[in-house]
Design an enzyme around this catalytic site. Structure first.
Site, short mmCIF file in Angstrom:
data_model
loop_
_atom_site.label_atom_id
_atom_site.label_comp_id
_atom_site.label_asym_id
_atom_site.label_seq_id
_atom_site.Cartn_x
_atom_site.Cartn_y
_atom_site.Cartn_z
CB ALA A 179 -0.92 0.00 1.23
CG LEU A 180 4.01 3.60 -2.68
CD1 LEU A 180 4.74 4.06 -1.43
CD2 LEU A 180 5.01 2.96 -3.65
N GLY A 236 0.82 9.78 -6.68
CA GLY A 236 1.23 8.44 -7.08
C GLY A 236 2.72 8.40 -7.25
CB THR A 257 -1.97 -4.77 -6.65
OG1 THR A 257 -1.93 -3.67 -7.56
CG2 THR A 257 -2.12 -6.07 -7.42
NE ARG A 285 10.40 1.20 -9.94
CZ ARG A 285 10.82 2.12 -9.08
NH1 ARG A 285 12.09 2.20 -8.76
NH2 ARG A 285 9.97 2.98 -8.54
CG LEU A 287 -4.08 -11.65 -35.29
CD1 LEU A 287 -4.24 -12.69 -36.39
CD2 LEU A 287 -2.65 -11.18 -35.25
N GLY A 288 -6.52 -7.85 -37.35
CA GLY A 288 -7.79 -7.32 -37.82
C GLY A 288 -8.94 -7.66 -36.89
CD GLU A 347 6.56 -2.00 -7.70
OE1 GLU A 347 5.37 -1.91 -7.33
OE2 GLU A 347 7.48 -2.25 -6.91
CB THR A 397 4.12 6.21 -14.61
OG1 THR A 397 4.99 7.27 -14.20
CG2 THR A 397 2.81 6.30 -13.83
#
Lengths: 363, 418
Positions: B141-142, B148, B176, B272, B370-371, B395, B397
């Site tokens: 929890a950060l 952020g 998360t 990371r 792949l359309g 973790e 940006t």
């Protein structure tokens, strides 16, 4: 076991190549580029570092064993100093390494000692062809068997020192398969074209090579009657080119980084602006990552495994890296980057050529 | 030595994890994407059993694990490969499914923080639970709603010492697996809080808050673009009292230095590369499926030829291969450095930046190439395209990690380059 650190022996070699790259190559690169020629003493000094000699066993006149990984490490330093002169120093490797890797015992015994013993001599290879879709796996130059000999026809380009070559390894398609042939430079039907002029590599003398019904004996085929598998050689030259290109990119990155810390705009160094700092961060990251592709390709070669895909990835990645990094280096210097007093425009010109350089060096 | 030989133990891990990924993750990947916030108990329980069978120590490398009983004969020490194995695990399980990987009850980010900064006693207390009777999850929890990327420097959550305990107050967002760690299992969350709001960065420390601690409440679950199998929670701490020994790293605030803070930041040098590895698992899955679908549709990809002879599709695929392999090798190097106990801060950030870019690019290109087949929910490509983006965000940006790299290479501090 994974390992990402050169061993002691490799570190020592890299150190000595680095000193040469800084004190000799870097110092002389601008003048050589402007003059369009390399001082012979500069090439000789690089030759005496013994990068190639250390890859050739004693039995053939050298003093070590081939290591593509070591070769790539050395290539990076040469490319950092001056890619053009680096290609001159390494030119004999593009002749000798294929003989070592794919030649018959007789060929190795006869042909390698003259290359590696004594001073640098222009033993070279003729690889590239002047076609927009040139592909080493499908050469347009052909070799045909006729009455126990081979007859070569076709046009090569970017052959270094062709007008003074002491020996030549020419690649041609034999029944559709790329094979190397040892062609005496004075053989009948061999014509050396005018010196070529490129966007970069100004100091490296290269020529086109025209082969018209050049007849050579059967023993002149690399690997003898059985010939050889061309793919490991293609991979080895791609790996060498990757190393040189990464060195060139590193040079441009470091130069522009130092400049960005010096150059002030509105009172602060431009490196303190994120737009510049982030470019540098991406350049550094790309060099770090792409270097490992070159190392892996070389390591696979040393292990005797299939390095084809890895080496192609390495050379494509290194070509993109060299272009991206040198372009940004010019951009970071701004208008000054466009001026020939700074090396970045030269690195950008040389960097653009990387996709064409396989064939000129080998590890 | 320069070598790219995968150690045998790592090979075994890859084989095992690939079986898990193929059998337990891929078949339910779409279901848990469609059913956000449903808990994948089958996967969690299976991973827990597998982890117990492997010794129960969780995924944290053994050199960082609590020692077993004293007097045990010292094992012959081979080369350290713990973080390499961990990176491969993250890669392969994310190749199975990133959202499910983030539900693995084996010790992920929270455990990494404990392993990187905890004392032997703390490792004993917090890391052994992954081998217990029931599965437990951990979390970190950060982020707070006001900041952020400025974390952990601008933490507002406070930890005040009161005798033998710390009292936490504040709110964390984007945690998360926060719900699984605190509500669904008896896990823990590593919470970043300041022990001296006047001390700035120097006062910030990680704390372990265990599930069931009064004053710690999960208040919200986010609805996301991707990684829907993984919950993303808001956690409120209201006079939340935890034991004094739950602080990770030194309880002293050295105002003139940020040593304690820097020590805590070592967590990210370990975590990371795991995020980068996880990203590249998705990238590999995507590239493999692209090639498979192309083959099924009669498109052959030639190899070995130069770009001038490639079709557009061949070129796109080759460029993806180059990006993926070069970045994976960079991540491998960064974890190899961890194992070798070499400083890897720069390489860890480089790998994270590049992996974030690469997985986003590869998944975006795959859907394009792949359309309608790529855009369809019949295949997982569109899901991976949505899942991928998180890797450029969490973790750190891509931008904050670029800043870290830039400061490193320029030898700048925060003052010179903000």
């Amino acid at each position: 076991m994974f390992g990402f650190e050169p061993n002691e022996e490799q570190k020592m070699l890299v150190d000595s190549v680095q000193r040469y790259a800084l004190n000799d190559l870097r110092a002389g690169a601008h003048d050589a580029d402007e003059a369009g020629e390399l001082p012979p003493a500069l090439i000789e000094k690089g030759w005496e570092l013994g990068v190639l000699q250390a890859s050739i066993p004693e039995a053939y006149g050298g003093f070590g064993d081939r290591s593509a990984v070591t070769g790539v490490l050395a290539a990076e330093e040469l490319g950092w100093g001056d890619l053009t002169a680096g290609l001159a120093v390494m030119a004999p490797a593009a002749y000798a390494i294929p003989i070592l890797a794919a030649g018959t015992e007789e060929q190795k015994k006869a042909l390698l000692p003259p290359v590696v013993e004594g001073e640098w001599k222009p033993f070279v290879s003729a690889y590239a062809e002047p076609n927009l879709d040139f592909y080493a796996g499908e050469m347009r130059t052909t070799a045909e068997r006729k009455n126990g000999s081979y007859v070569l026809n076709g046009v090569k380009c970017m052959v270094p020192f062709a007008d003074q070559a002491a020996g030549m390894l020419v690649y041609a398609a034999l029944d559709g398969k790329t094979q190397g042939f040892l062609v005496p430079p004075k053989a009948s039907g061999v014509r050396i074209g005018e010196r070529e002029a490129w966007c970069g590599l100004n100091a490296l003398p290269t020529h086109s090579l025209h082969l018209e019904g050049v007849k050579i004996p059967a023993e002149a085929r690399l690997g003898g009657d059985a010939g050889h598998d061309p793919l490991p050689l293609i991979a080895a030259t791609q790996a060498a080119t990757s190393g040189l290109a990464i060195g060139l990119a590193r040079a441009a990155y470091q130069y522009s980084l130092a400049y960005a810390k010096e150059r002030e705009v509105m009172g602060i160094p431009i490196a303190q602006k994120q737009s510049i700092a982030f470019m540098l961060a991406e350049m550094a990251t790309d060099i770090e990552a792409i270097r490992l592709l070159a190392w892996e390709a070389a390591w696979l070669l040393d292990e005797g495994r299939d390095a084809g895909q890895a080496a192609l990835m390495a050379v494509l990645g290194a070509a993109d890296c060299a272009m991206m990094v040198t372009d940004r280096a010019v951009q970071i210097l701004g208008g000054h980057g466009y001026i020939r007093e700074h090396p970045v425009e030269r690195w950008m010109r040389n960097g653009r050529g990387v996709p064409n350089f396989p064939g000129l060096a080998m590890v | 030595m320069i070598s790219f030989e995968i150690p045998e133990k790592v090979r075994n891990t890859i084989t095992l994890m690939t079986m898990v990924a193929e059998n337990m993750m891929r078949p339910v990947a779409r279901y848990f994407d469609d059913h956000e916030h449903e808990i994948p108990w089958d996967y969690i329980n299976m991973m827990h059993d597998a982890n117990k069978q492997m010794g129960g120590g969780g995924f944290v490398p053994s050199s960082d694990k609590p020692k077993k009983a004293e007097g045990e004969a010292p094992k012959k020490e081979g080369p350290r490969i713990g973080y390499q194995r961990l990176a491969y695990s993250a890669e392969v399980l994310s190749w199975g499914d990133t959202g499910l990987y983030l539900c693995s009850p084996v010790g992920l980010l929270g455990a990494a923080a404990v392993a990187a900064t905890g004392t032997p006693e703390q490792k004993q207390r917090f890391l052994t639970r992954f081998g217990g009777d029931k599965p437990v999850l951990d979390a970190m929890a950060l982020t707070e709603s006001h900041a952020g990327s400025a974390m952990p420097a601008e933490v507002r959550t406070t930890a005040v010492r009161d005798g033998d305990s710390w009292v936490l107050n504040g709110e964390k967002i984007f945690v998360t697996a926060g719900h699984k760690a605190l509500v669904d299992t008896q896990g823990f969350v590593v919470v970043w809080a300041t022990i001296d709001p006047t001390a700035g960065r120097a006062g910030v420390r990680p704390f372990v808050v265990e599930a069931g601690t009064p004053g710690c409440t999960v208040t919200k679950l986010e609805h996301k673009l991707g990684i829907r199998a993984s919950d993303t929670a808001s956690v409120v701490f209201q006079d939340c009292r935890i034991p004094f020994g739950n602080i990770l790293g030194s309880p002293e605030v050295e105002k003139k230095t940020t040593e304690g803070f820097k020590g805590a930041m070592a967590t990210f040098d370990a975590s990371r590369p795991m995020v980068a590895a996880s990203a590249l698992g998705v990238a590999r899955a995507t590239l493999e499926l692209v090639k498979e679908l192309l083959a099924q549709n009669g498109v052959t990809l030639r190899t070995g030829i130069p770009r001038s002879r490639m079709t557009n599709t061949e070129r796109e695929v080759m460029d993806m291969e180059i990006l993926l392999r070069s970045t994976w090798l960079l991540v491998l190097k960064s974890v190899w450095m961890m194992d070798e106990k070499k400083p890897n801060n720069l390489e860890a950030s480089m790998g994270k930046v590049r992996a974030g870019d690469v997985v986003v690019r590869i998944t975006q290109k795959a859907v394009e190439l792949l359309g309608p087949l790529g855009y369809s929910r019949q295949n997982l490509l569109e899901k991976w395209f949505r899942d991928a983006k998180i890797n450029d965000l969490y973790e750190g940006t891509g931008q904050i990690n670029r800043l870290i790299i830039a400061r490193r290479i320029l030898d700048y501090g925060r003052r010179e380059l903000a």
